[in-house]
Design an enzyme around this catalytic site. Structure first.
Site, PDB file in Angstrom:
ATOM      1  N   VAL A 161     -23.986 -25.161  18.592  1.00  0.00           N
ATOM      2  CA  VAL A 161     -23.034 -25.132  18.430  1.00  0.00           C
ATOM      3  C   VAL A 161     -23.236 -24.031  17.220  1.00  0.00           C
ATOM      4  O   VAL A 161     -24.241 -23.715  16.773  1.00  0.00           O
ATOM      5  CB  VAL A 161     -22.854 -26.553  17.615  1.00  0.00           C
ATOM      6  CG1 VAL A 161     -21.554 -25.996  16.462  1.00  0.00           C
ATOM      7  CG2 VAL A 161     -22.811 -27.949  18.722  1.00  0.00           C
ATOM      8  N   ASP A 198       6.256 -11.214  10.936  1.00  0.00           N
ATOM      9  CA  ASP A 198       6.556 -12.654  11.007  1.00  0.00           C
ATOM     10  C   ASP A 198       6.145 -12.350   9.123  1.00  0.00           C
ATOM     11  O   ASP A 198       5.132 -11.780   8.347  1.00  0.00           O
ATOM     12  CB  ASP A 198       4.640 -13.362  10.985  1.00  0.00           C
ATOM     13  CG  ASP A 198       5.451 -13.176  12.379  1.00  0.00           C
ATOM     14  OD1 ASP A 198       5.519 -14.310  12.948  1.00  0.00           O
ATOM     15  OD2 ASP A 198       4.465 -12.970  13.334  1.00  0.00           O
ATOM     16  N   HIS A 251      -4.449 -31.028   7.927  1.00  0.00           N
ATOM     17  CA  HIS A 251      -5.666 -30.403   8.282  1.00  0.00           C
ATOM     18  C   HIS A 251      -5.619 -30.188   9.526  1.00  0.00           C
ATOM     19  O   HIS A 251      -5.455 -28.387   9.570  1.00  0.00           O
ATOM     20  CB  HIS A 251      -6.734 -31.454   8.057  1.00  0.00           C
ATOM     21  CG  HIS A 251      -8.133 -30.900   7.953  1.00  0.00           C
ATOM     22  ND1 HIS A 251      -9.113 -30.457   8.840  1.00  0.00           N
ATOM     23  CD2 HIS A 251      -8.712 -30.574   7.157  1.00  0.00           C
ATOM     24  CE1 HIS A 251      -9.955 -29.291   9.073  1.00  0.00           C
ATOM     25  NE2 HIS A 251      -9.711 -29.105   7.231  1.00  0.00           N
ATOM     26  N   ASN A 294     -19.355 -27.640   3.300  1.00  0.00           N
ATOM     27  CA  ASN A 294     -18.691 -27.665   1.493  1.00  0.00           C
ATOM     28  C   ASN A 294     -19.397 -28.333   0.434  1.00  0.00           C
ATOM     29  O   ASN A 294     -18.893 -28.578  -0.711  1.00  0.00           O
ATOM     30  CB  ASN A 294     -16.785 -28.020   1.640  1.00  0.00           C
ATOM     31  CG  ASN A 294     -16.137 -27.109   2.601  1.00  0.00           C
ATOM     32  OD1 ASN A 294     -15.874 -26.401   2.581  1.00  0.00           O
ATOM     33  ND2 ASN A 294     -15.236 -28.133   3.262  1.00  0.00           N
ATOM     34  N   TYR A 326     -26.135 -28.444  15.311  1.00  0.00           N
ATOM     35  CA  TYR A 326     -26.795 -28.906  16.921  1.00  0.00           C
ATOM     36  C   TYR A 326     -27.177 -27.702  16.826  1.00  0.00           C
ATOM     37  O   TYR A 326     -26.119 -26.653  16.530  1.00  0.00           O
ATOM     38  CB  TYR A 326     -25.720 -29.643  16.746  1.00  0.00           C
ATOM     39  CG  TYR A 326     -25.764 -31.425  16.544  1.00  0.00           C
ATOM     40  CD1 TYR A 326     -26.579 -32.058  16.794  1.00  0.00           C
ATOM     41  CD2 TYR A 326     -24.262 -31.746  16.909  1.00  0.00           C
ATOM     42  CE1 TYR A 326     -26.746 -33.335  16.143  1.00  0.00           C
ATOM     43  CE2 TYR A 326     -23.626 -32.957  16.614  1.00  0.00           C
ATOM     44  CZ  TYR A 326     -25.080 -33.894  16.220  1.00  0.00           C
ATOM     45  OH  TYR A 326     -25.169 -34.972  16.047  1.00  0.00           O
ATOM     46  N   ASP A 385      -9.838 -33.188  15.455  1.00  0.00           N
ATOM     47  CA  ASP A 385      -8.866 -32.593  14.067  1.00  0.00           C
ATOM     48  C   ASP A 385      -7.793 -34.385  13.690  1.00  0.00           C
ATOM     49  O   ASP A 385      -8.267 -35.025  14.439  1.00  0.00           O
ATOM     50  CB  ASP A 385      -8.495 -32.120  13.370  1.00  0.00           C
ATOM     51  CG  ASP A 385      -9.268 -31.234  11.616  1.00  0.00           C
ATOM     52  OD1 ASP A 385      -8.226 -31.836  10.764  1.00  0.00           O
ATOM     53  OD2 ASP A 385      -9.407 -31.125  11.997  1.00  0.00           O
ATOM     54  N   ASN A 411       7.728 -13.966  15.993  1.00  0.00           N
ATOM     55  CA  ASN A 411       8.912 -14.555  16.162  1.00  0.00           C
ATOM     56  C   ASN A 411       9.896 -14.547  14.658  1.00  0.00           C
ATOM     57  O   ASN A 411      10.459 -15.733  14.539  1.00  0.00           O
ATOM     58  CB  ASN A 411       8.367 -16.106  16.507  1.00  0.00           C
ATOM     59  CG  ASN A 411       8.020 -16.704  15.390  1.00  0.00           C
ATOM     60  OD1 ASN A 411       7.415 -16.061  14.326  1.00  0.00           O
ATOM     61  ND2 ASN A 411       7.480 -18.292  15.701  1.00  0.00           N
ATOM     62  N   SER A 454     -13.716 -25.321   6.679  1.00  0.00           N
ATOM     63  CA  SER A 454     -12.518 -25.464   8.040  1.00  0.00           C
ATOM     64  C   SER A 454     -11.982 -24.463   8.067  1.00  0.00           C
ATOM     65  O   SER A 454     -11.139 -24.847   9.509  1.00  0.00           O
ATOM     66  CB  SER A 454     -11.791 -27.083   7.283  1.00  0.00           C
ATOM     67  OG  SER A 454     -12.715 -27.993   6.957  1.00  0.00           O
ATOM     68  N   ASP A 508      -4.506 -38.687  21.088  1.00  0.00           N
ATOM     69  CA  ASP A 508      -5.263 -39.141  20.402  1.00  0.00           C
ATOM     70  C   ASP A 508      -5.807 -40.319  20.331  1.00  0.00           C
ATOM     71  O   ASP A 508      -5.734 -41.254  21.379  1.00  0.00           O
ATOM     72  CB  ASP A 508      -3.269 -40.140  19.854  1.00  0.00           C
ATOM     73  CG  ASP A 508      -4.006 -40.680  18.105  1.00  0.00           C
ATOM     74  OD1 ASP A 508      -4.895 -40.780  17.731  1.00  0.00           O
ATOM     75  OD2 ASP A 508      -2.869 -41.375  17.581  1.00  0.00           O
ATOM     76  N   ASP A 548       5.982 -22.660  14.464  1.00  0.00           N
ATOM     77  CA  ASP A 548       5.103 -21.407  14.840  1.00  0.00           C
ATOM     78  C   ASP A 548       4.449 -21.745  15.694  1.00  0.00           C
ATOM     79  O   ASP A 548       3.627 -21.524  16.911  1.00  0.00           O
ATOM     80  CB  ASP A 548       4.372 -21.202  13.611  1.00  0.00           C
ATOM     81  CG  ASP A 548       4.382 -19.473  13.047  1.00  0.00           C
ATOM     82  OD1 ASP A 548       5.137 -18.772  14.304  1.00  0.00           O
ATOM     83  OD2 ASP A 548       4.000 -19.134  11.902  1.00  0.00           O
TER      84      ASP A 548
END
Length: 629
Positions: A272, A96, A162, A253, A269, A129, A176, A319, A148, A138
């Protein structure tokens, strides 16, 4: 960088978009090789054999494993050691073209990890997200059960910038001939859109988590957050965790705000994995949040990945660090599908590169994720450990049958309590200092190669009875018993075997008990405290104090001829008769309350004032008696 806007329900993306740029380069990647081809035997040197003849390759007999053959050979007196005859491969990289500019691969050690696994086709990472470009070259062929939550539809999603970038970090195709490569290029992605514009609300994220549970996601990536706690959100997260889903989320951030940083959820939490961000030099990026809830760090600065409409570009933020961890977790799980969520989580922590202060810290958590080491390590079976109480000083347990040499580590979240060396033993015992009830003690085994078991953790049992309560004076004029006892204990007041009342001591240990009725002076009460573990203190005795004045006496008729005044008053009280403020006679009432007080004869019309004083020196109201003819 787009930072979170503080709000109660809205949740914003944690990202920084820097630059978009296409790439073209060409490289090749070698196919995977088997682990070994037989065994190498090193024989002990003798005077008759030169050095170059001391090593021999031995094939593994049919029906026997490499490990068994090594074990058998090492028992021979003339064998110094035996080990697998490992097969090596060319360390080439994917073809790649943008791969060479994805600095995070070298930083993570993904090329070495890929010799073990590039991800299993059945491994599913849900990306909650802002959608994904499903047609990106890709990412094609990797999408399953897209959803959705805004429009309540499947397989049609917004082309979120994002979300597309995160998808490429996790599972961008390798070899690929276009773009770059993901950390786990062969896994499947389950993109779930929760955003409408810049914001996602809590309800839609909860729906997304439930969708991921229902559609059998193995990992959930949430590169989003908000500075506000939601009980409903937390319950959805804990439900997913109980179902065996590994959850990874961005720490946030706002790190450059210093002391003003607040905890970001869902990263904060429990259950997580909270991910901080590092740069090429393994330093915390200035914007990366820091807190005791941070679990691990990963590359997050200037990360090249997929963008909508076939493009590629850089973004920065926690992120971007979060899908790095999700990708490495997917590699671990793909390589060892029998591991459970907790074992994968600890593999991430145990294999991480320690940064900053030694051990877990607020900036890097357990360290920076290390894909190479994570796939080289193995998870050991856990020891069996007997729980202890706050009276014990020994921790004992059993070692797994396949564990040969290494150590047993016993510790709390604050300090190491003991380390025991193991060399073939199947049990262990360690002496430790007495621990406070409720303290969490963890025990794990570590072999000589650094492989570890998941910790066995238990809380120290409470076997110590509370101290005797302290009790304030209890009078015969009250129905309240007050004092101090062990915080949270249940305090009981008894008159012999009869329970008069109960109440719980508050956090400061204070208690107030309302008893069924006033008690007579001289009655002995017993008060005990029982803690939450059912341990009961010794009893504290309290004698009910006389706080009540005697009743007004009754007095028989007094005439000018009377020299002995009679009547009734409180038993054993001291009687006093006064005229014009001067005492003219006194006596003690009998135990039946009758009294007879000798006085001089008094003139008609004189007023006598008769009072009774008890042993506590409480004086009754005076009874006025007028002398008659």
């Amino acid at each position: 960088m787009y930072k979170p806007i503080q709000a109660i329900l809205p949740v914003v993306l944690l990202l920084m978009l820097l630059l978009l740029l296409p790439y073209q380069r060409d490289f090749a990647f070698a196919e995977e090789a088997p682990q070994s081809d037989g065994v190498i035997v090193k024989y002990k040197a003798t005077d008759d054999e030169p050095i170059n003849e001391l090593i021999e390759k031995v094939e593994v007999p049919k029906g026997q494993t490499t490990d068994k053959l090594i074990e058998k050979l090492e028992k021979r007196k003339n064998v110094e050691y035996a080990e697998p005859n490992y097969l090596f491969k060319k360390m080439e990289i994917p073809n790649d073209p943008a791969y060479i500019d994805q600095w995070h691969h070298e930083n993570l050690g993904t090329e070495a990890a890929w010799t073990k696994s590039m991800g299993a086709n059945g491994m599913i990472v849900a990306i909650i997200d802002d959608g994904i470009d499903r047609k990106h070259e890709d990412l094609t062929g990797k999408i399953v059960n897209a959803y959705d939550t805004i429009r309540k539809r499947k397989n049609i999603l917004p082309e979120g910038q994002h979300g597309t970038h995160i998808a490429g970090i996790i599972a961008g195709s390798a070899n690929n001939g276009i773009g770059g490569a993901g950390v786990a290029p062969n896994v499947k992605l389950m993109p779930i859109n929760v955003f409408e514009g810049k914001y996602a609300d809590t309800a839609n994220i909860i729906e997304a988590i439930h969708y991921a549970i229902q559609h059998k996601a193995n990992i959930i990536n949430m590169s989003l957050g908000v500075n506000a706690y939601s009980e409903a959100f937390n319950k959805a997260v804990q439900e997913a965790s109980k179902k065996g889903i590994l959850i990874v989320a961005a720490a946030g951030n706002e790190g450059d705000m210093g002391k003003n940083v607040q905890r970001v959820y869902p990263a904060a939490y429990s259950n997580v994995i909270s991910v901080a961000s590092t740069d090429k030099s393994d330093k915390r990026t200035s914007y990366s949040n820091y807190d005791s809830t941070v679990d691990i760090a990963a590359p997050g600065d200037k990360i090249l990945s997929t963008l909508p409409h076939g493009r590629y570009g850089w973004m920065s933020g926690t992120s971007m660090a979060t899908p790095m961890v999700a990708g490495v977790a997917a590699l671990i799980w793909s390589n060892e599908p029998k591991l459970n969520k907790t074992e994968v989580e600890y593999r991430l922590y145990d294999s991480a590169k320690d940064l900053g202060t030694k051990g877990k810290d607020i900036y890097y958590g357990n360290g920076k994720v290390n894909a190479k080491k994570a796939l080289e390590m193995k998870t050991l079976a856990r020891p069996v450990v007997q729980t202890i109480s706050d009276k014990d000083i020994k921790v004992t347990g059993n070692i797994p049958a396949d564990f040969k040499t290494g150590t047993v580590s016993i510790y709390t979240d604050k300090k190491q309590l003991a380390t025991v060396k193991i060399n073939g033993q199947k049990t262990f015992a360690a002496t430790i200092a007495k621990q406070t009830a409720g303290t969490a003690i963890s025990t794990r085994i570590i072999d000589n190669s650094g492989n570890k078991s998941v910790p066995v953790t238990f809380k120290v049992e409470d076997k110590t009875a509370p101290s005797k309560p302290s009790v304030n004076t209890v009078g015969d004029n009250t129905v309240k018993v007050t004092g101090k006892a062990e915080a949270g204990s249940s305090v009981t007041v008894k008159n012999r075997s009869t329970v008069l009342g109960k109440a719980n001591a508050n956090g400061a240990g204070n208690f107030t008990i309302t008893i069924s009725k006033k008690q007579k002076a001289g009655i002995v009460l017993s008060i005990t405290a029982t803690d939450k573990a059912g341990n009961t203190s010794q009893f504290k005795t309290v004698t009910v104090a006389d706080k009540t004045a005697p009743s007004k006496p009754t007095v028989d008729k007094v005439t000018t001829k009377t020299t002995i005044v009679t009547g009734k008053a409180e038993a054993n009280s001291t009687m006093s008769i006064k005229v014009s403020g001067k005492e003219i006679g006194s006596a003690t009432a009998t135990n039946k309350g009758t009294f007879a007080v000798r006085i001089p004869k008094q003139k008609a019309g004189k007023n006598l004032y008769v009072t009774a004083k008890d042993k506590a020196k409480h004086v009754s109201e005076a009874r006025k008696v007028t002398v008659t003819k």
